[in-house]
Design a protein around this motif. Sequence first.
Motif, PDB file in Angstrom:
ATOM      1  N   ILE A 118       3.504  -7.186  -6.680  1.00 37.11           N
ATOM      2  CA  ILE A 118       2.378  -7.349  -7.235  1.00 37.11           C
ATOM      3  C   ILE A 118       2.553  -7.026  -8.887  1.00 37.11           C
ATOM      4  CG2 ILE A 118      -0.228  -6.668  -7.544  1.00 37.11           C
ATOM      5  CD1 ILE A 118       0.039  -6.507  -4.267  1.00 37.11           C
ATOM      6  N   ILE A 138      -5.147  -0.980  -7.505  1.00 38.82           N
ATOM      7  CA  ILE A 138      -4.669  -1.811  -6.547  1.00 38.82           C
ATOM      8  C   ILE A 138      -5.047  -1.176  -5.227  1.00 38.82           C
ATOM      9  CG2 ILE A 138      -2.943  -3.297  -5.477  1.00 38.82           C
ATOM     10  CD1 ILE A 138      -3.726  -4.115  -8.389  1.00 38.82           C
ATOM     11  N   GLY A 139      -6.249  -1.272  -4.500  1.00 41.71           N
ATOM     12  CA  GLY A 139      -6.362  -0.801  -3.049  1.00 41.71           C
ATOM     13  C   GLY A 139      -5.689  -1.558  -2.141  1.00 41.71           C
ATOM     14  N   GLY A 199       4.317   0.380 -11.278  1.00 42.49           N
ATOM     15  CA  GLY A 199       4.843  -0.306 -10.254  1.00 42.49           C
ATOM     16  C   GLY A 199       5.025  -1.881 -11.075  1.00 42.49           C
ATOM     17  N   ALA A 200       5.646  -1.747 -12.019  1.00 42.86           N
ATOM     18  CA  ALA A 200       5.874  -3.241 -12.515  1.00 42.86           C
ATOM     19  C   ALA A 200       7.035  -3.715 -12.215  1.00 42.86           C
ATOM     20  CB  ALA A 200       5.719  -3.032 -14.097  1.00 42.86           C
ATOM     21  N   GLY A 221       7.968   2.035 -13.774  1.00 42.62           N
ATOM     22  CA  GLY A 221       8.701   2.082 -12.712  1.00 42.62           C
ATOM     23  C   GLY A 221       9.833   3.119 -12.698  1.00 42.62           C
ATOM     24  N   ARG A 222      10.482   3.049 -11.387  1.00 42.31           N
ATOM     25  CA  ARG A 222      11.659   4.083 -11.430  1.00 42.31           C
ATOM     26  C   ARG A 222      12.880   3.493 -11.785  1.00 42.31           C
ATOM     27  NH1 ARG A 222      10.442   6.118  -5.550  1.00 42.31           N
ATOM     28  NH2 ARG A 222      10.134   4.136  -5.642  1.00 42.31           N
ATOM     29  N   GLU A 246       8.115  -6.486  -1.641  1.00 48.26           N
ATOM     30  CA  GLU A 246       9.128  -5.746  -1.077  1.00 48.26           C
ATOM     31  C   GLU A 246       8.545  -4.749  -0.263  1.00 48.26           C
ATOM     32  OE1 GLU A 246      11.838  -4.107  -4.442  1.00 48.26           O
ATOM     33  OE2 GLU A 246      12.123  -6.185  -4.961  1.00 48.26           O
ATOM     34  N   ILE A 258       2.534   9.615  -3.759  1.00 51.48           N
ATOM     35  CA  ILE A 258       2.587   8.215  -4.507  1.00 51.48           C
ATOM     36  C   ILE A 258       1.219   7.762  -4.665  1.00 51.48           C
ATOM     37  CG2 ILE A 258       3.622   6.007  -4.952  1.00 51.48           C
ATOM     38  CD1 ILE A 258       5.989   7.387  -3.266  1.00 51.48           C
ATOM     39  N   ASP A 298       8.634   8.824 -12.337  1.00 53.10           N
ATOM     40  CA  ASP A 298       8.131   8.891 -10.849  1.00 53.10           C
ATOM     41  C   ASP A 298       6.702   9.173 -10.788  1.00 53.10           C
ATOM     42  OD1 ASP A 298       7.618   9.643  -8.130  1.00 53.10           O
ATOM     43  OD2 ASP A 298       9.464   9.803  -7.888  1.00 53.10           O
ATOM     44  N   ASN A 302      -1.076   0.372  -9.867  1.00 61.36           N
ATOM     45  CA  ASN A 302      -0.658  -0.521  -8.844  1.00 61.36           C
ATOM     46  C   ASN A 302       0.585   0.339  -8.040  1.00 61.36           C
ATOM     47  OD1 ASN A 302       0.266  -3.119  -7.557  1.00 61.36           O
ATOM     48  ND2 ASN A 302       2.036  -2.447  -8.906  1.00 61.36           N
ATOM     49  N   GLY A 329      -5.086  -8.452   0.762  1.00 67.43           N
ATOM     50  CA  GLY A 329      -4.640  -8.281   2.616  1.00 67.43           C
ATOM     51  C   GLY A 329      -3.147  -8.492   2.230  1.00 67.43           C
ATOM     52  N   LEU A 330      -2.520  -9.219   3.394  1.00 69.16           N
ATOM     53  CA  LEU A 330      -1.099  -8.917   3.351  1.00 69.16           C
ATOM     54  C   LEU A 330      -0.322  -9.901   2.095  1.00 69.16           C
ATOM     55  CD1 LEU A 330       0.766  -7.745   5.786  1.00 69.16           C
ATOM     56  CD2 LEU A 330       0.775 -10.177   6.521  1.00 69.16           C
ATOM     57  N   VAL A 331       0.506  -9.239   1.640  1.00 71.69           N
ATOM     58  CA  VAL A 331       1.142  -9.853   0.457  1.00 71.69           C
ATOM     59  C   VAL A 331       2.696  -9.875   0.604  1.00 71.69           C
ATOM     60  CG1 VAL A 331       1.325 -10.156  -2.136  1.00 71.69           C
ATOM     61  CG2 VAL A 331      -0.714  -8.783  -1.036  1.00 71.69           C
ATOM     62  N   SER A 382       8.449  -4.605  -9.472  1.00 74.46           N
ATOM     63  CA  SER A 382       8.595  -5.508  -7.996  1.00 74.46           C
ATOM     64  C   SER A 382       7.080  -6.075  -7.648  1.00 74.46           C
ATOM     65  CB  SER A 382       8.871  -4.482  -7.052  1.00 74.46           C
ATOM     66  OG  SER A 382       8.846  -5.225  -5.743  1.00 74.46           O
ATOM     67  N   GLY A 410       2.847   1.985  -5.384  1.00 73.83           N
ATOM     68  CA  GLY A 410       2.421   2.271  -4.141  1.00 73.83           C
ATOM     69  C   GLY A 410       3.265   1.966  -3.123  1.00 73.83           C
TER      70      GLY A 410
HETATM   71  P1  NDP Z   1       6.514  -3.363  -3.843  1.00 67.56           P
HETATM   72  O1  NDP Z   1       7.531  -2.637  -2.918  1.00 67.56           O
HETATM   73  O2  NDP Z   1       7.164  -4.821  -3.919  1.00 67.56           O
HETATM   74  O3  NDP Z   1       6.119  -2.651  -5.256  1.00 67.56           O
HETATM   75  C1  NDP Z   1       5.981  -1.434  -5.214  1.00 67.56           C
HETATM   76  C2  NDP Z   1       6.047  -0.924  -6.819  1.00 67.56           C
HETATM   77  O4  NDP Z   1       5.697   0.546  -6.881  1.00 67.56           O
HETATM   78  C3  NDP Z   1       7.317  -0.833  -7.269  1.00 67.56           C
HETATM   79  O5  NDP Z   1       7.417  -1.542  -8.726  1.00 67.56           O
HETATM   80  C4  NDP Z   1       7.882   0.559  -7.351  1.00 67.56           C
HETATM   81  O6  NDP Z   1       8.867   0.777  -8.520  1.00 67.56           O
HETATM   82  C5  NDP Z   1       6.573   1.346  -7.496  1.00 67.56           C
HETATM   83  N1  NDP Z   1       6.571   2.549  -7.087  1.00 67.56           N
HETATM   84  C6  NDP Z   1       6.687   3.071  -5.751  1.00 67.56           C
HETATM   85  N2  NDP Z   1       6.970   4.386  -5.672  1.00 67.56           N
HETATM   86  C7  NDP Z   1       6.964   4.802  -7.144  1.00 67.56           C
HETATM   87  C8  NDP Z   1       6.984   6.039  -7.475  1.00 67.56           C
HETATM   88  N3  NDP Z   1       6.975   7.300  -6.756  1.00 67.56           N
HETATM   89  N4  NDP Z   1       6.908   6.256  -8.726  1.00 67.56           N
HETATM   90  C9  NDP Z   1       6.774   5.002  -9.764  1.00 67.56           C
HETATM   91  N5  NDP Z   1       6.661   4.003  -9.151  1.00 67.56           N
HETATM   92  C10 NDP Z   1       6.791   3.661  -7.980  1.00 67.56           C
HETATM   93  O7  NDP Z   1       5.054  -3.315  -3.280  1.00 67.56           O
HETATM   94  P2  NDP Z   1       3.642  -4.170  -3.612  1.00 67.56           P
HETATM   95  O8  NDP Z   1       3.896  -5.107  -4.810  1.00 67.56           O
HETATM   96  O9  NDP Z   1       3.398  -4.962  -2.447  1.00 67.56           O
HETATM   97  O10 NDP Z   1       3.109  -2.958  -3.700  1.00 67.56           O
HETATM   98  C11 NDP Z   1       2.005  -3.017  -5.007  1.00 67.56           C
HETATM   99  C12 NDP Z   1       0.710  -2.005  -4.612  1.00 67.56           C
HETATM  100  O11 NDP Z   1       0.042  -2.988  -3.764  1.00 67.56           O
HETATM  101  C13 NDP Z   1       0.745  -0.793  -3.752  1.00 67.56           C
HETATM  102  O12 NDP Z   1      -0.239   0.099  -4.105  1.00 67.56           O
HETATM  103  C14 NDP Z   1       0.389  -1.375  -2.311  1.00 67.56           C
HETATM  104  O13 NDP Z   1      -0.030  -0.139  -1.577  1.00 67.56           O
HETATM  105  C15 NDP Z   1      -0.504  -2.655  -2.744  1.00 67.56           C
HETATM  106  N6  NDP Z   1      -0.777  -3.552  -1.663  1.00 67.56           N
HETATM  107  C16 NDP Z   1       0.189  -4.209  -0.994  1.00 67.56           C
HETATM  108  C17 NDP Z   1       0.202  -5.057  -0.169  1.00 67.56           C
HETATM  109  C18 NDP Z   1       0.903  -5.820   0.493  1.00 67.56           C
HETATM  110  O14 NDP Z   1       0.852  -6.426   1.575  1.00 67.56           O
HETATM  111  N7  NDP Z   1       2.245  -5.890   0.012  1.00 67.56           N
HETATM  112  C19 NDP Z   1      -1.317  -5.384   0.199  1.00 67.56           C
HETATM  113  C20 NDP Z   1      -2.380  -4.630  -0.330  1.00 67.56           C
HETATM  114  C21 NDP Z   1      -2.118  -3.653  -1.312  1.00 67.56           C
HETATM  115  P3  NDP Z   1       9.998   1.364  -8.518  1.00 67.56           P
HETATM  116  O15 NDP Z   1      10.672   1.319  -6.938  1.00 67.56           O
HETATM  117  O16 NDP Z   1      10.903   0.819  -9.343  1.00 67.56           O
HETATM  118  O17 NDP Z   1       9.657   2.841  -8.825  1.00 67.56           O
END
Ligand code: NDP
Length: 223
Positions: free
Chosen positions: A14, A134-135, A9-10, A33-34, A185, A107, A56, A83, A180-182, A12, A85
Amino acid sequence: MSKTVFITGATSGIGRATTKLLFDQGYQIVACGRREDRLRELREELGERIHTLEFDVRNREAVIAAVASLPAPFNQVDVLINNAGNAHGLDPIQSGNVDDWDAMLDINVKGLLYVTKALLPALMKSENPHILNIGSTAGKEVYPGGNVYCASKHAVDALNTGIRMDLNGTGIRVGTIHPGLVETEFSMVRFKGDTARATKVYQGYTPLTPEDVAESVWFALNQ
Ligand code: NDP
Ligand code: 8X3
């Protein structure tokens, strides 16, 4: 030789902020990432100390193939950051979308397991290995409409404890950050591109930034 971190998940939020911070701290990075355009941006911005993998996390074969494709020195992974998710939807269970449920469990839970299993052999060879998940506070509490997303993050919390118990004695440290809330995207994904609904999530709050969570990752890695 600098340590290598493998982060999912690099592309976007976190994950991207953590990638940049750890790169600045001297790590070699395997960024996953995808979205290939986002991975290319990272390569162009960060240069030689980064290797990118497009796959994926739901696709077990793709995860195994991606890890097997890593060239030296990126194949000697010291730190895994699980990370990748998202949340998909915020519907009560009675009107929930089954595809959304599948996405979150596949995922957030199964993807984490696939990636962890694929990387354990490399981590076992590291001198100072660490798995950081990353929970979420959603893995500690449940909120209306959060049903399956919260269940997936509770599963991450349980897996963290289980994996730590199982790996006790191997030298691999295991931990979870529960933000918490970050503002990322995340809400755009949850509400399927509905900008007005996504923006509203952060109204009346000062959300965490992705950089705040990256700092927490850095802190945890250094304990
Ligand atoms: P973003 O949507 O900004 O980033 C999500 C990342 O996950 C992207 O890089 C995306 O990459 C990747 N991803 C999603 N689905 C897939 C997949 N099927 N295969 C590979 N990569 C995937 O969200 P956040 O940065 O907020 O989320 C990151 C983590 O932090 C998650 O686990 C989320 O549950 C957790 N979190 C978020 C919070 C928030 O409030 N934002 C709070 C607490 C935890 P790509 O689309 O390029 O595949
Ligand atoms: C993301 C935080 O509160 O939107 O895990 O579920 S929340």
